[in-house]
Design a protein around this motif. Structure first.
Motif, PDB file in Angstrom:
ATOM      1  N   GLU A 361       0.830  -1.205   0.000  1.00 40.38           N
ATOM      2  CA  GLU A 361       0.000   0.000   0.000  1.00 40.38           C
ATOM      3  C   GLU A 361       0.868   1.260   0.000  1.00 40.38           C
ATOM      4  OE1 GLU A 361      -3.804   1.881   2.488  1.00 40.38           O
ATOM      5  OE2 GLU A 361      -2.930  -0.074   3.025  1.00 40.38           O
ATOM      6  N   GLU A 362       0.562   2.152  -0.928  1.00 35.28           N
ATOM      7  CA  GLU A 362       1.296   3.407  -1.049  1.00 35.28           C
ATOM      8  C   GLU A 362       0.885   4.348   0.084  1.00 35.28           C
ATOM      9  OE1 GLU A 362       3.500   5.910  -1.379  1.00 35.28           O
ATOM     10  OE2 GLU A 362       3.736   5.251  -3.473  1.00 35.28           O
ATOM     11  N   PRO A 383      14.852  10.781  -3.031  1.00 35.99           N
ATOM     12  CA  PRO A 383      13.986  10.728  -4.217  1.00 35.99           C
ATOM     13  C   PRO A 383      14.108   9.438  -5.006  1.00 35.99           C
ATOM     14  CG  PRO A 383      15.862  12.188  -4.574  1.00 35.99           C
ATOM     15  CD  PRO A 383      15.891  11.822  -3.139  1.00 35.99           C
ATOM     16  N   GLU A 384      15.154   8.659  -4.750  1.00 35.26           N
ATOM     17  CA  GLU A 384      15.323   7.433  -5.520  1.00 35.26           C
ATOM     18  C   GLU A 384      14.319   6.353  -5.127  1.00 35.26           C
ATOM     19  OE1 GLU A 384      18.467   7.338  -2.163  1.00 35.26           O
ATOM     20  OE2 GLU A 384      17.544   8.798  -3.523  1.00 35.26           O
ATOM     21  N   VAL A 385      13.635   6.523  -3.990  1.00 40.88           N
ATOM     22  CA  VAL A 385      12.615   5.549  -3.588  1.00 40.88           C
ATOM     23  C   VAL A 385      11.340   5.845  -4.367  1.00 40.88           C
ATOM     24  CG1 VAL A 385      11.234   4.634  -1.694  1.00 40.88           C
ATOM     25  CG2 VAL A 385      13.632   5.282  -1.301  1.00 40.88           C
ATOM     26  N   ALA A 386      10.930   4.902  -5.212  1.00 41.81           N
ATOM     27  CA  ALA A 386       9.791   5.144  -6.102  1.00 41.81           C
ATOM     28  C   ALA A 386       8.461   5.034  -5.366  1.00 41.81           C
ATOM     29  CB  ALA A 386       9.827   4.149  -7.263  1.00 41.81           C
ATOM     30  N   LYS A 387       8.375   4.148  -4.368  1.00 40.83           N
ATOM     31  CA  LYS A 387       7.097   3.911  -3.708  1.00 40.83           C
ATOM     32  C   LYS A 387       7.336   3.686  -2.220  1.00 40.83           C
ATOM     33  CE  LYS A 387       3.051   0.810  -3.901  1.00 40.83           C
ATOM     34  NZ  LYS A 387       2.479  -0.382  -4.553  1.00 40.83           N
ATOM     35  N   GLN A 395      12.820  -0.182   5.988  1.00 43.89           N
ATOM     36  CA  GLN A 395      14.182  -0.194   5.449  1.00 43.89           C
ATOM     37  C   GLN A 395      14.887   1.127   5.703  1.00 43.89           C
ATOM     38  OE1 GLN A 395      13.325  -1.139   1.360  1.00 43.89           O
ATOM     39  NE2 GLN A 395      13.664  -3.345   1.648  1.00 43.89           N
ATOM     40  N   HIS A 396      14.137   2.217   5.575  1.00 47.72           N
ATOM     41  CA  HIS A 396      14.712   3.548   5.773  1.00 47.72           C
ATOM     42  C   HIS A 396      15.223   3.722   7.196  1.00 47.72           C
ATOM     43  CE1 HIS A 396      15.264   7.760   4.689  1.00 47.72           C
ATOM     44  NE2 HIS A 396      14.690   8.099   5.836  1.00 47.72           N
ATOM     45  N   ILE A 397      14.554   3.073   8.161  1.00 48.38           N
ATOM     46  CA  ILE A 397      14.885   3.259   9.571  1.00 48.38           C
ATOM     47  C   ILE A 397      15.962   2.285  10.037  1.00 48.38           C
ATOM     48  CG2 ILE A 397      13.904   3.057  11.918  1.00 48.38           C
ATOM     49  CD1 ILE A 397      11.274   4.093  10.764  1.00 48.38           C
ATOM     50  N   THR A 398      16.193   1.192   9.312  1.00 48.19           N
ATOM     51  CA  THR A 398      17.085   0.151   9.815  1.00 48.19           C
ATOM     52  C   THR A 398      18.514   0.627  10.033  1.00 48.19           C
ATOM     53  OG1 THR A 398      17.409  -0.629   7.543  1.00 48.19           O
ATOM     54  CG2 THR A 398      15.817  -1.825   8.904  1.00 48.19           C
ATOM     55  N   VAL A 399      18.956   1.628   9.297  1.00 40.28           N
ATOM     56  CA  VAL A 399      20.309   2.154   9.484  1.00 40.28           C
ATOM     57  C   VAL A 399      20.203   3.594   9.963  1.00 40.28           C
ATOM     58  CG1 VAL A 399      22.564   2.587   8.438  1.00 40.28           C
ATOM     59  CG2 VAL A 399      21.165   0.683   7.622  1.00 40.28           C
ATOM     60  N   GLY A 400      20.359   3.786  11.252  1.00 36.97           N
ATOM     61  CA  GLY A 400      20.398   5.147  11.784  1.00 36.97           C
ATOM     62  C   GLY A 400      19.076   5.713  12.227  1.00 36.97           C
ATOM     63  N   GLY A 401      18.011   4.931  12.249  1.00 32.34           N
ATOM     64  CA  GLY A 401      16.732   5.434  12.729  1.00 32.34           C
ATOM     65  C   GLY A 401      16.205   6.570  11.880  1.00 32.34           C
ATOM     66  N   LEU A 402      15.711   7.611  12.552  1.00 32.49           N
ATOM     67  CA  LEU A 402      15.152   8.755  11.838  1.00 32.49           C
ATOM     68  C   LEU A 402      16.202   9.806  11.507  1.00 32.49           C
ATOM     69  CD1 LEU A 402      11.740   9.306  13.673  1.00 32.49           C
ATOM     70  CD2 LEU A 402      12.166   8.162  11.501  1.00 32.49           C
ATOM     71  N   GLY A 403      17.447   9.540  11.831  1.00 33.04           N
ATOM     72  CA  GLY A 403      18.509  10.492  11.518  1.00 33.04           C
ATOM     73  C   GLY A 403      18.966  10.337  10.090  1.00 33.04           C
ATOM     74  N   ALA A 404      19.326  11.448   9.471  1.00 36.16           N
ATOM     75  CA  ALA A 404      19.856  11.389   8.110  1.00 36.16           C
ATOM     76  C   ALA A 404      21.129  10.551   8.096  1.00 36.16           C
ATOM     77  CB  ALA A 404      20.143  12.801   7.605  1.00 36.16           C
TER      78      ALA A 404
END
Length: 501
Positions: A361-362, A383-387, A395-404
């Motif tokens: 689900e988007e 921006p490279e994440v299409a969906k 996946q975005h959180i697995t390395v470094g949590g919510l930090g850039a």
């Protein structure tokens, strides 16, 4: 990893960065599942030798401090209600130990690096907390900083949910679940309680003892002059504390006060009391507005130097000797991360259970404004994440949590120039490997650019002296509200009444 957006030519003067290591007494911390990495040693968090080795390593690189975060409950929102399974299975900040206990051991093995921990004022009276923190300030010789939070913690301590926010906000993230349940009046009441709490501690730390109360007069058998110790006799809406403080003045008396929290009431509180503030976001633009607002409030409402408040952004650098090496390392880290663990953390940080959404689900189109807002921020930064689905969020959180997760010094310079931050809380993907990479690959480049000191400004100094690079600044600055509470050497009690506000 190279970037084309170098800001070295900016007209703003460069700051010498404040660098803290950001850790927790658990396995993985901001990178759930990476305890599986063959070189990760975060599972050694029960060993005191692990913490002593880490402190010595970071001091060798001249880190300002080590901040040990803490939680008093598990992350039980994802696949909830009150389901701890994903956090327990993945080791997402579970199990976790109490951080204050390890600080004296690290301090004994080092000379300069500072130490900070999360403390839970919600469940501890100010009199007791003031004593604990004074004790640690003595044992660390002034190298101490202070800043749970989950509803599960409140339940374990006999309450239905979190009753209020402490003056040392417990995490560097968004306001927790209860934040969304409170009316504006209730929320402001929590900060009114915090305001009284911190003033009680100021009175205990700064006004109860004259600086020279301990005389050690062997001839007359007087250890402490009783005329130089007094009760604070605080009677307030939330607390009645007669005192006096049970500890003699410590090197800093009031430890450096850190805060995270950017609600309207939180900003006002920070502008008045915080000496450093933790911020996190996907990009500098996300936090720049909050930084500017707090600095302006500090100046116009409380007469403080806005630059005296130090903002530290959360970053988790993934470094390589080449761009290709950094990318491959990052991909490997991602492959080891736990999606369930990441979504458990996200649920605890935001109060949002992403399990109710379908795997494909988007999330741009769901009914939740909070989710859509978060996804919009991530999409701009990545921006490279299409969906964006719950899987890509995990996946975005697995390395470094919510930090850039930038790879080079260019990104850090951009944060300083665009968001006006003063330094960084550096999280790890693997421990101590990430910190070793920072020491070997990043800090030399920061020094080459004039962005990081070569040595501590004050050898064997307090954390506050090195935070401000100001010898002698052991106590709060003159424009800080705690300053007026201090009972100084040679001042008669009647000439320095305890401030009421």
């Amino acid at each position: 990893m190279s970037e084309s957006n170098n800001v070295a030519g900016s007209e703003k003067p460069r700051k010498s960065l404040i660098l803290n290591a950001f850790v927790e007494m658990c396995s993985g911390h901001q990178s759930p599942g990476l305890w599986r990495h063959p070189e990760d040693e975060s599972h050694r968090f029960n060993d005191i030798e692990h913490w002593v080795e880490l402190a010595q390593l970071l001091e060798s690189a001249k880190f300002h401090g080590i901040f040990i975060a803490d939680v008093l409950g598990g992350y039980d929102v994802y696949k909830g209600p009150r389901n701890l399974g994903p956090a327990i299975t993945s080791g997402a900040q579970w199990p976790v130990n109490e951080p204050l206990a390890v600080v004296p051991a690290m301090a004994a093995a080092t000379k300069n690096i500072g130490f900070g921990v999360t403390v839970t004022t919600t469940y501890e009276p100010p009199y007791h907390l003031a004593r604990r923190l004074s004790t640690v300030d003595h044992l660390t010789k002034g190298r101490y900083v202070v800043t749970g939070y989950l509803d599960s913690a409140a339940r374990n301590l006999g309450q239905a949910e979190q009753p209020h926010v402490s003056h040392k906000d417990p995490t560097i993230y968004k306001q927790h679940t209860l934040e969304k349940k409170l009316t504006r009046t209730q929320h402001d009441d929590r900060y009114a309680l915090a305001e009284e709490y911190i003033k009680v501690t100021y009175k205990l730390w700064e006004s109860s003892w004259r600086q020279d109360a301990v005389v050690l007069d062997r001839e007359h058998g007087i250890y402490t002059d009783p005329a130089r110790v007094r009760q604070i006799n605080h009677v307030g809406k939330y607390y009645n504390v007669p005192g006096p403080h049970i500890c003699q003045p410590s090197p800093q008396r009031t430890p450096v006060i850190l805060q995270a929290g950017t609600s309207k009431a939180g900003k006002t509180f920070a502008a008045q009391h915080a000496e450093a503030i933790f911020v996190a976001g996907h990009s500098p633009a996300v936090v720049a507005k909050n930084v500017a607002e707090i600095r302006q409030l500090a100046k116009t409402e409380f007469g403080r130097d806005p630059q005296s408040i130090k903002f530290l952004a959360l970053l988790c650098p993934v470094l390589g000797r080449t761009e290709e090496e950094a990318v491959e390392k990052f991909k490997y880290y991602r492959s080891l991360g736990s999606i369930d663990g990441a979504l458990a953390l996200f649920g605890g940080w935001t109060g949002i259970d992403l399990d109710k959404y379908g795997d494909d689900e988007e999330l741009r189109h769901v009914e939740s404004n909070a989710i859509r807002s978060a996804v919009e921020g991530w999409s701009k930064a990545t921006p490279e994440v299409a969906k964006w689905t719950k899987t890509t969020v995990g996946q975005h959180i697995t390395v470094g949590g919510l930090g850039a997760t930038p790879w080079v010094a260019d990104s850090m310079e951009r944060w300083v120039q665009e968001a006006d931050v003063d330094g960084f809380n550096l999280a790890y993907a693997i421990k101590p490997g990430s910190f070793k990479d920072i020491i070997e690959l990043l800090i030399p480049e920061l020094r080459r650019r004039g962005l990081f000191w070569d040595d501590y400004a004050v050898q064997k100094g307090t954390y506050r002296e090195n935070l401000y690079s100001s010898p002698g600044q052991t106590g709060p600055r003159k424009d800080h509200p705690a300053f007026k509470y201090r009972w100084n050497v040679g001042v008669a009690a009647e000439d320095h009444p305890i401030p009421e506000n």
